[in-house]
Write an enzyme that holds these catalytic residues in place. Sequence first.
Site, PDB file in Angstrom:
ATOM      1  N   TYR A  44      -8.235  23.445   1.267  1.00 15.64           N
ATOM      2  CA  TYR A  44      -7.711  24.769   1.633  1.00 15.64           C
ATOM      3  C   TYR A  44      -6.442  24.594   2.445  1.00 15.64           C
ATOM      4  CZ  TYR A  44      -9.923  29.079   0.301  1.00 15.64           C
ATOM      5  OH  TYR A  44     -10.271  30.182  -0.410  1.00 15.64           O
ATOM      6  N   GLU A  46      -4.089  27.536   3.367  1.00 17.81           N
ATOM      7  CA  GLU A  46      -3.410  28.835   3.549  1.00 17.81           C
ATOM      8  C   GLU A  46      -2.209  28.689   4.472  1.00 17.81           C
ATOM      9  OE1 GLU A  46      -6.086  31.834   4.903  1.00 17.81           O
ATOM     10  OE2 GLU A  46      -7.010  32.067   2.926  1.00 17.81           O
ATOM     11  N   ASP A 190      13.255  36.997 -15.044  1.00 20.57           N
ATOM     12  CA  ASP A 190      11.988  36.310 -15.301  1.00 20.57           C
ATOM     13  C   ASP A 190      12.236  35.342 -16.458  1.00 20.57           C
ATOM     14  OD1 ASP A 190       9.537  35.511 -16.235  1.00 20.57           O
ATOM     15  OD2 ASP A 190       8.634  37.511 -16.246  1.00 20.57           O
ATOM     16  N   THR A 216       7.094  31.103 -15.019  1.00 13.82           N
ATOM     17  CA  THR A 216       5.859  30.342 -15.144  1.00 13.82           C
ATOM     18  C   THR A 216       6.268  28.882 -15.298  1.00 13.82           C
ATOM     19  OG1 THR A 216       5.917  30.694 -17.537  1.00 13.82           O
ATOM     20  CG2 THR A 216       4.515  32.172 -16.268  1.00 13.82           C
ATOM     21  N   LYS A 219       5.170  26.885 -19.810  1.00 15.69           N
ATOM     22  CA  LYS A 219       5.660  27.149 -21.171  1.00 15.69           C
ATOM     23  C   LYS A 219       6.660  26.049 -21.545  1.00 15.69           C
ATOM     24  CE  LYS A 219       4.696  32.083 -21.015  1.00 15.69           C
ATOM     25  NZ  LYS A 219       4.402  32.545 -19.667  1.00 15.69           N
ATOM     26  N   ARG A 225      -0.495  25.398 -15.561  1.00 16.77           N
ATOM     27  CA  ARG A 225      -0.466  26.870 -15.504  1.00 16.77           C
ATOM     28  C   ARG A 225      -0.195  27.274 -14.068  1.00 16.77           C
ATOM     29  NH1 ARG A 225      -2.057  27.957 -20.368  1.00 16.77           N
ATOM     30  NH2 ARG A 225      -1.462  30.116 -20.110  1.00 16.77           N
TER      31      ARG A 225
END
Length: 434
Positions: A44, A46, A190, A216, A219, A225
């Site tokens: 974790y 954060e 984008d 992203t 691709k 991902r």
Amino acid sequence: MDEVFNLIKQEEKRQEETLTLIPSENYASYAVRDAVGSILTNKYSEGYPGKRYYQGNKIIDEIENLAIDRAKKLFSVPHANVQPYSGSPANSEVMIALLTPGDTIMGMSLASGGHLTHGHPDITFSGKFFRSVQFGLNKKDEIDFVKLRQLALKEKPKVLIIGTTAYPLILDWEKFSEIADEVDAYLVTDISHVAGLIMGGAYPSPVKYAHIITTTTHKTLRGPRGAMIMVTDKGLNKDPDLVKKIDRAVFPGMQGGPHENTIAGIAVCLNEAIKTEFKIYAKQVVHNAYVLATELKNKGLTLVGGGTESHLILVDLRPQNLSGNIVAEALEISGIVVNKNSIPNDTAPAFYPSGIRLGTPAVTTRGMKEKEMKQIADWIFEVINYVKEFRLPKNTKSRSNFIKTFKQKIEKDKFLLAISKDVKTLCKRFPIPN
Ligand SMILES: Cc1ncc(COP(=O)(O)O)c(C=O)c1O
């Protein structure tokens, strides 16, 4: 062993033995997958490097900083946030950073090749919480910048979000930026689909023109991902608080703990994208798409935009009076995996659209070139010809049953299975990265 692993093996075999022509898909390298599947998933973290809410993040900080530094260097931007879980959250986070609910945004409609997160009305976050103004393409499948400017002057959007998911031609970033500047809007580009092409010098970069760039990473960039949000120098000049606004919108605005295993995968893919081999790859992706498009056109098929200037091709099946569903299902039985897709100004519903979308990023990663593109074009044309008698019923209620019966009918079809056998033989010669 958990049955999941048996299913993963089956999926691996499917990916090995079929041709992935879905333009948003690719094969991440073993190194990328190694990072994603690593023990980093246990942690974790954060917050941001140096400012975490949990102990034990010294090494994690180094990993995230590496990803950030590589993104900044590769894209020539002063700031990168590598924490967005994927492309849709990244776009939502940008909107949360720049807007208050009810503000006006402007984007290209889904039906014309834009993305759902660019203001698709009613059913998406971007279309529900903001006043969304959408624009489309003219009859020649082009963006009409005169009309676009008039619309922007009338509607005064705070954000102009531009990027496509199903549009084959190059976007003129400069023209969008002139319009955004004239109405004092933020220009958000984008580049999810074309990020890898931009890195490889095979598609124009929006860095000079945009205030914010989202992408992203899975691709054409060939990473895990995930997604990134980048702030440009132009963005900082317009709004010196942009970095703070974006980082706060990602965490704690929309997300909790970052997926550091994915962030490590992003760092690895960015290091791969800086290499000369990647530049060669990106150029070959575009060249392969050009060859595939030219072959399909020469066979008499109609392509949106008349062809392609990128990695992506949209075949308009209206002249054949065929549904994208029929062709996509038949191609899948033949070992060629594409997706059904709306074409500009499509009157058919999105679930039964009039086109198919093809792309060359994945087959190019396998090492395929012009000769293979010609062979693939032959197969696609043969399949389209083979199913040309199958018409989707006019009665919308019987469509789903019709497709179900059609699928059962073609499952054991000798003609289609013979193609799938040849596809398998081709695939063996071009193994996927493993
Ligand atoms: C242009 C564009 N933006 C955003 C997205 C959303 O990405 P994700 O599916 O990772 O949420 C996509 C996905 O296809 C896309 O093509």
